[in-house]
Design an enzyme around this catalytic site. Structure first.
Site, PDB file in Angstrom:
ATOM      1  CD  GLU A  41     111.103  73.615  60.578  1.00 18.85           C
ATOM      2  OE1 GLU A  41     111.259  72.557  61.200  1.00 18.85           O
ATOM      3  OE2 GLU A  41     109.972  74.034  60.214  1.00 18.85           O
ATOM      4  CE  LYS A 110     109.737  71.289  64.625  1.00 20.07           C
ATOM      5  NZ  LYS A 110     109.559  71.163  63.158  1.00 20.07           N
ATOM      6  CB  CYS A 142     107.903  74.498  62.507  1.00 21.08           C
ATOM      7  SG  CYS A 142     106.694  74.111  61.202  1.00 21.08           S
TER       8      CYS A 142
END
Length: 258
Positions: A41, A110, A142
């Site tokens: 990320e 995300k 994540c």
């Protein structure tokens, strides 16, 4: 498919340095005849950049992704890497997938923002699965790992391999392994979590990147320090794992994505 996961420790806001590291990894991947190279990320900017996003975030056609595309094309690699994406609607914590010609195949934004990310990033609106010549690849990032709904949505869209660029911190290594193996087992797909290493201010990242198979087994796992792993994935194993029981087929109709 030959996959290389690269657990890097990017330097915060030092984009030229991080690009140099990316190129070195591309060379290593090419020499190992890798098909797909995946990084963490926000791997080109560092993670703790919230006060610098105005200067560091770029559109997908900006100079940073243009250089990444050049590297993909030059080294003949598919690449997945986390970026700070600027749009007219806001700044997204994104993961991009480029093919070995440097063509942008997909950009996932995300959805599940974590902690202070809510104040600086705009949340994404939809899961993303990309049909590539290597297979059907889903993306998450994540904190998405901690929500079973995200990987289930990707699996229902036909993902065979889910890649998750990650920036997870100490002391979460054991929880990360449990979540990734569960995401793989629950959906009978491969899941690769590419976490980062190193430290930024008070944040110590825990590494322990891993790849799990469709029966929930750990196929590769790194320690805490920067490292990489290369492994061959037989995506046909996703269907083989569903011979005894097929969770997606047997899912109650009210829980399926139409």
């Amino acid at each position: 498919m030959r996959l290389m996961i690269a657990q890097t420790a990017p330097q915060r806001a030092q984009i030229p340095h991080n690009l140099d590291e990316l190129e070195a990894l591309c060379l290593q991947a090419k020499e190992a005849q890798v098909d797909l190279l995946a990084l963490p990320e926000l791997a080109l900017t560092g993670y703790l950049i919230f006060d610098r996003l105005d200067a560091l975030a770029e559109p997908l056609d900006g100079p940073l992704l243009t250089e990444v595309a050049r590297l993909a094309r030059h080294y003949g690699l598919h690449l997945i890497i986390g970026v700070a994406e600027r749009t007219t609607d806001g700044i997204y914590n994104s993961a991009v997938l480029l093919d070995d010609q440097g063509t942008l195949l997909g950009c996932y934004r995300k959805m599940q923002l974590w902690a202070d990310e809510h104040g600086v990033f705009t949340p994404g609106e939809a899961p993303l699965v990309v049909d590539t010549r290597l297979g059907r690849i889903g993306l998450m990032i994540c904190y998405d790992n901690e929500f079973p709904e995200v990987s289930r949505a990707l699996a229902q869209q036909g993902a065979e391999l889910i890649i998750s660029p990650t920036a997870n911190m100490v002391p979460n290594a054991k929880r990360q392994q449990l979540q990734i193996t569960c995401r793989a087992l629950d959906n009978q797909v491969f899941v690769a979590c590419i976490n980062r290493s190193g430290q930024e201010d008070h944040l110590q990242f825990c590494g322990n990147s891993l790849v799990a198979g469709p029966d929930g087994e750990v196929l590769a796992q790194l320690a805490e320090q920067p490292a990489s792993a290369i492994l061959d994935l037989d995506l046909s194993r996703c269907q083989k794992s569903r011979k005894a029981q097929d969770y997606l087929r047997d899912l109650h109709p009210r829980l399926k994505i139409s």
